[in-house]
Scaffold this motif. Structure first.
Motif, PDB file in Angstrom:
ATOM      1  N   ILE G  14       0.851  -1.199   0.000  1.00 58.48           N
ATOM      2  CA  ILE G  14       0.000   0.000   0.000  1.00 58.48           C
ATOM      3  C   ILE G  14       0.888   1.251   0.000  1.00 58.48           C
ATOM      4  O   ILE G  14       1.810   1.369   0.800  1.00 58.48           O
ATOM      5  CB  ILE G  14      -0.990  -0.023   1.177  1.00 58.48           C
ATOM      6  CG1 ILE G  14      -2.072  -1.068   0.863  1.00 58.48           C
ATOM      7  CG2 ILE G  14      -1.616   1.353   1.409  1.00 58.48           C
ATOM      8  CD1 ILE G  14      -3.183  -1.145   1.859  1.00 58.48           C
ATOM      9  N   MET G  19       3.773  -3.702 -10.278  1.00 61.22           N
ATOM     10  CA  MET G  19       3.443  -4.080 -11.656  1.00 61.22           C
ATOM     11  C   MET G  19       2.455  -5.238 -11.534  1.00 61.22           C
ATOM     12  O   MET G  19       2.687  -6.173 -10.765  1.00 61.22           O
ATOM     13  CB  MET G  19       4.705  -4.536 -12.398  1.00 61.22           C
ATOM     14  CG  MET G  19       4.454  -4.848 -13.861  1.00 61.22           C
ATOM     15  SD  MET G  19       3.917  -6.567 -14.138  1.00 61.22           S
ATOM     16  CE  MET G  19       5.500  -7.371 -14.411  1.00 61.22           C
ATOM     17  N   VAL G  33      -3.506   1.710  -3.731  1.00 65.81           N
ATOM     18  CA  VAL G  33      -4.266   2.522  -2.777  1.00 65.81           C
ATOM     19  C   VAL G  33      -4.978   1.622  -1.767  1.00 65.81           C
ATOM     20  O   VAL G  33      -4.953   1.867  -0.566  1.00 65.81           O
ATOM     21  CB  VAL G  33      -5.294   3.407  -3.514  1.00 65.81           C
ATOM     22  CG1 VAL G  33      -6.159   4.173  -2.523  1.00 65.81           C
ATOM     23  CG2 VAL G  33      -4.581   4.359  -4.461  1.00 65.81           C
ATOM     24  N   SER G  34      -5.629   0.575  -2.261  1.00 67.05           N
ATOM     25  CA  SER G  34      -6.381  -0.330  -1.370  1.00 67.05           C
ATOM     26  C   SER G  34      -6.657  -1.629  -2.095  1.00 67.05           C
ATOM     27  O   SER G  34      -6.499  -1.722  -3.314  1.00 67.05           O
ATOM     28  CB  SER G  34      -7.708   0.313  -0.946  1.00 67.05           C
ATOM     29  OG  SER G  34      -8.558   0.487  -2.061  1.00 67.05           O
ATOM     30  N   PHE G  35      -7.069  -2.641  -1.348  1.00 62.42           N
ATOM     31  CA  PHE G  35      -7.414  -3.945  -1.936  1.00 62.42           C
ATOM     32  C   PHE G  35      -8.405  -4.620  -1.000  1.00 62.42           C
ATOM     33  O   PHE G  35      -8.590  -4.186   0.145  1.00 62.42           O
ATOM     34  CB  PHE G  35      -6.161  -4.810  -2.128  1.00 62.42           C
ATOM     35  CG  PHE G  35      -5.504  -5.214  -0.855  1.00 62.42           C
ATOM     36  CD1 PHE G  35      -5.855  -6.402  -0.212  1.00 62.42           C
ATOM     37  CD2 PHE G  35      -4.538  -4.412  -0.269  1.00 62.42           C
ATOM     38  CE1 PHE G  35      -5.250  -6.774   0.973  1.00 62.42           C
ATOM     39  CE2 PHE G  35      -3.939  -4.772   0.927  1.00 62.42           C
ATOM     40  CZ  PHE G  35      -4.294  -5.951   1.545  1.00 62.42           C
ATOM     41  N   ASN G  40      -9.513  -7.417  -5.535  1.00 57.88           N
ATOM     42  CA  ASN G  40      -9.872  -6.169  -6.204  1.00 57.88           C
ATOM     43  C   ASN G  40      -8.905  -5.120  -5.672  1.00 57.88           C
ATOM     44  O   ASN G  40      -8.670  -5.065  -4.459  1.00 57.88           O
ATOM     45  CB  ASN G  40     -11.311  -5.744  -5.872  1.00 57.88           C
ATOM     46  CG  ASN G  40     -12.335  -6.762  -6.340  1.00 57.88           C
ATOM     47  OD1 ASN G  40     -12.207  -7.323  -7.424  1.00 57.88           O
ATOM     48  ND2 ASN G  40     -13.349  -7.010  -5.518  1.00 57.88           N
ATOM     49  N   VAL G  42      -7.341  -0.968  -5.980  1.00 61.06           N
ATOM     50  CA  VAL G  42      -7.349   0.388  -6.525  1.00 61.06           C
ATOM     51  C   VAL G  42      -5.901   0.827  -6.731  1.00 61.06           C
ATOM     52  O   VAL G  42      -5.071   0.715  -5.821  1.00 61.06           O
ATOM     53  CB  VAL G  42      -8.095   1.377  -5.606  1.00 61.06           C
ATOM     54  CG1 VAL G  42      -7.949   2.809  -6.128  1.00 61.06           C
ATOM     55  CG2 VAL G  42      -9.574   1.007  -5.529  1.00 61.06           C
ATOM     56  N   GLU G  48      -0.999   1.588 -18.481  1.00 64.88           N
ATOM     57  CA  GLU G  48      -1.225   0.327 -19.178  1.00 64.88           C
ATOM     58  C   GLU G  48      -0.033   0.108 -20.107  1.00 64.88           C
ATOM     59  O   GLU G  48       0.302   0.975 -20.912  1.00 64.88           O
ATOM     60  CB  GLU G  48      -2.514   0.466 -19.993  1.00 64.88           C
ATOM     61  CG  GLU G  48      -3.148  -0.811 -20.417  1.00 64.88           C
ATOM     62  CD  GLU G  48      -4.342  -0.527 -21.318  1.00 64.88           C
ATOM     63  OE1 GLU G  48      -4.739   0.668 -21.451  1.00 64.88           O
ATOM     64  OE2 GLU G  48      -4.852  -1.475 -21.932  1.00 64.88           O
ATOM     65  N   LEU G  58      -4.033   5.967 -17.132  1.00 71.35           N
ATOM     66  CA  LEU G  58      -5.410   5.678 -16.746  1.00 71.35           C
ATOM     67  C   LEU G  58      -5.844   6.381 -15.463  1.00 71.35           C
ATOM     68  O   LEU G  58      -6.943   6.175 -15.000  1.00 71.35           O
ATOM     69  CB  LEU G  58      -5.582   4.171 -16.541  1.00 71.35           C
ATOM     70  CG  LEU G  58      -5.438   3.333 -17.810  1.00 71.35           C
ATOM     71  CD1 LEU G  58      -5.201   1.885 -17.450  1.00 71.35           C
ATOM     72  CD2 LEU G  58      -6.691   3.462 -18.663  1.00 71.35           C
ATOM     73  N   ASN G  59      -4.942   7.203 -14.883  1.00 72.91           N
ATOM     74  CA  ASN G  59      -5.294   7.815 -13.600  1.00 72.91           C
ATOM     75  C   ASN G  59      -5.569   6.758 -12.546  1.00 72.91           C
ATOM     76  O   ASN G  59      -4.786   5.819 -12.433  1.00 72.91           O
ATOM     77  CB  ASN G  59      -6.535   8.700 -13.777  1.00 72.91           C
ATOM     78  CG  ASN G  59      -6.205  10.166 -13.537  1.00 72.91           C
ATOM     79  OD1 ASN G  59      -5.434  10.487 -12.650  1.00 72.91           O
ATOM     80  ND2 ASN G  59      -6.787  11.032 -14.348  1.00 72.91           N
ATOM     81  N   THR G  60      -6.682   6.882 -11.830  1.00 70.03           N
ATOM     82  CA  THR G  60      -7.026   5.899 -10.799  1.00 70.03           C
ATOM     83  C   THR G  60      -7.922   4.828 -11.401  1.00 70.03           C
ATOM     84  O   THR G  60      -8.859   5.151 -12.143  1.00 70.03           O
ATOM     85  CB  THR G  60      -7.766   6.593  -9.639  1.00 70.03           C
ATOM     86  OG1 THR G  60      -6.899   7.589  -9.094  1.00 70.03           O
ATOM     87  CG2 THR G  60      -8.134   5.601  -8.546  1.00 70.03           C
ATOM     88  N   ILE G  61      -7.642   3.566 -11.101  1.00 70.73           N
ATOM     89  CA  ILE G  61      -8.525   2.493 -11.563  1.00 70.73           C
ATOM     90  C   ILE G  61      -8.837   1.540 -10.411  1.00 70.73           C
ATOM     91  O   ILE G  61      -8.052   1.362  -9.486  1.00 70.73           O
ATOM     92  CB  ILE G  61      -7.924   1.671 -12.730  1.00 70.73           C
ATOM     93  CG1 ILE G  61      -6.679   0.887 -12.276  1.00 70.73           C
ATOM     94  CG2 ILE G  61      -7.585   2.548 -13.920  1.00 70.73           C
ATOM     95  CD1 ILE G  61      -6.218  -0.146 -13.296  1.00 70.73           C
ATOM     96  N   LEU G  62     -10.033   0.947 -10.527  1.00 71.53           N
ATOM     97  CA  LEU G  62     -10.423  -0.167  -9.663  1.00 71.53           C
ATOM     98  C   LEU G  62     -10.369  -1.397 -10.551  1.00 71.53           C
ATOM     99  O   LEU G  62     -11.152  -1.540 -11.493  1.00 71.53           O
ATOM    100  CB  LEU G  62     -11.839   0.061  -9.127  1.00 71.53           C
ATOM    101  CG  LEU G  62     -12.576  -1.152  -8.573  1.00 71.53           C
ATOM    102  CD1 LEU G  62     -11.763  -1.910  -7.545  1.00 71.53           C
ATOM    103  CD2 LEU G  62     -13.907  -0.723  -7.944  1.00 71.53           C
ATOM    104  N   LEU G  63      -9.413  -2.287 -10.250  1.00 69.55           N
ATOM    105  CA  LEU G  63      -9.162  -3.475 -11.059  1.00 69.55           C
ATOM    106  C   LEU G  63      -9.802  -4.677 -10.374  1.00 69.55           C
ATOM    107  O   LEU G  63      -9.567  -4.905  -9.182  1.00 69.55           O
ATOM    108  CB  LEU G  63      -7.645  -3.666 -11.163  1.00 69.55           C
ATOM    109  CG  LEU G  63      -7.090  -4.857 -11.913  1.00 69.55           C
ATOM    110  CD1 LEU G  63      -7.461  -4.796 -13.394  1.00 69.55           C
ATOM    111  CD2 LEU G  63      -5.570  -4.896 -11.768  1.00 69.55           C
ATOM    112  N   ARG G  64     -10.594  -5.466 -11.112  1.00 63.72           N
ATOM    113  CA  ARG G  64     -11.200  -6.679 -10.531  1.00 63.72           C
ATOM    114  C   ARG G  64     -10.140  -7.767 -10.366  1.00 63.72           C
ATOM    115  O   ARG G  64      -9.449  -8.129 -11.334  1.00 63.72           O
ATOM    116  CB  ARG G  64     -12.311  -7.210 -11.432  1.00 63.72           C
ATOM    117  CG  ARG G  64     -13.637  -6.501 -11.208  1.00 63.72           C
ATOM    118  CD  ARG G  64     -14.687  -7.040 -12.131  1.00 63.72           C
ATOM    119  NE  ARG G  64     -15.047  -8.398 -11.830  1.00 63.72           N
ATOM    120  CZ  ARG G  64     -16.074  -8.764 -11.048  1.00 63.72           C
ATOM    121  NH1 ARG G  64     -16.841  -7.833 -10.500  1.00 63.72           N
ATOM    122  NH2 ARG G  64     -16.341 -10.020 -10.822  1.00 63.72           N
TER     123      ARG G  64
END
Lengths: 74, 74, 74, 74, 74, 74, 74
Positions: G14, G19, G33-35, G40, G42, G48, G58-64
């Motif tokens: 965190i 990568m 940022v968090s998980f 999941n 952030v 990318e 992509l700035n901030t993303i929430l990745l599944r």
């Protein structure tokens, strides 16, 4: 008046002809004998149809629900 | 009169010949020895058939249910 | 003021026309009859559309939710 | 006389040679050391076989059950 | 000071524009209306974008969470 | 004498070199630091190998268990 | 001395650069940022990268989490 739910359509289809479109593109036609909560279905006088053409007669089959795209009464 | 459920077909198939179509297109033919709630199935004298042609004799196999498209008594 | 949740959109779509995009790229158009928590949906007067072209009229279908990409009221 | 269940075949295979067909078409041959309820299996003296040809000797491997098509005692 | 969790980003995105990359490579752009624990999301004024090019305007859509690669506020 | 179970092999591999074959055909080599019940594994000094050729040095990685075909101590 | 577990690596990441290799072969680089328990995640200042080449900021993303092959601190 309670709202119908998706499985009600399967319930009404017992003893009736249906067309089942599989995820792999194959169509199965035949008469519904039984089904369960996973949409596993037993079909009688099942016929395998690809691109509208009869490919095989399969007699009775137990089809795993996870392979189904949709089911349509015919 | 209780309605038959899909697994009843498997129950009646114990000791009988079945054809199992796998998701990858292969057919397995042989005699059902046992099965469980995941449709994992033990088949005796199993034969692997591709495009209608015998590809291999496999003796006894334990087939994982998740690979099955449908099961048909023959 | 309670926040709307995704299934509220489905609830409001009962009796309405929707377009359903499937994971395999096919579109299904028709009227929502019912749905359940797995997003299994019954569609009336269903039409199968590929690349914007009508491919088949399907009458009533029970579509398995796991095949759906998105649903859009039309 | 209790009916045999699919995992009984695995139980009897401990210490025995098996052939495991994977979903990706590869065969793994070797001796069963242990397994669990997910069909995760430890194989000793494992050999990787593709199209009937020995591709690699792997010593001991822990194979994830989800990759298995079928298991056959040899 | 409690640590933020991934769904907090979705919570803050309600009423905001986001770009959603789907597993099939398509991008969906639009305003978040609501979401649930499966990441099913309702998007308003949704636009479908492929290779950076607008492909279709979709109005409101209910997108199944299982199809999502990532979500990015824009 | 209690029978060994598949995860015992992982337990004994902590601090040891392993080769992990992924479902996509890539091999990861390195030292096991920790693992959990989903077979998520932390590997130190990880190397990515494709067709027997070193493709990248990755330092420490957290590998999701669902991507694993098999794990082999080396 | 309690043994570290895989999620400990995420915890220590965190605020750090990582990568993330996705199942589809794309790499995402950025700051964690968090998980959550599904992995999941952030990511801030996400980039990318395909075949080592920057493809998009992509700035901030929430990745599944289900799309992740592995995560590596950089």
């Amino acid at each position: 008046m309670p709202q119908d739910r998706p499985f009600d359509l399967l319930n009404k289809s017992i003893g009736q002809q249906v067309m089942i479109r599989l995820k792999n593109g194959t169509d199965i036609r035949g008469k519904v004998v039984s089904f369960d909560a996973h949409m596993n279905i037993v079909i009688e006088n099942a016929e395998e149809v690809e691109e509208g053409e009869l490919k095989a007669r399969l007699n009775t089959i137990l089809l795993r629900g996870g392979n189904i795209l949709f089911i349509s009464p015919v």
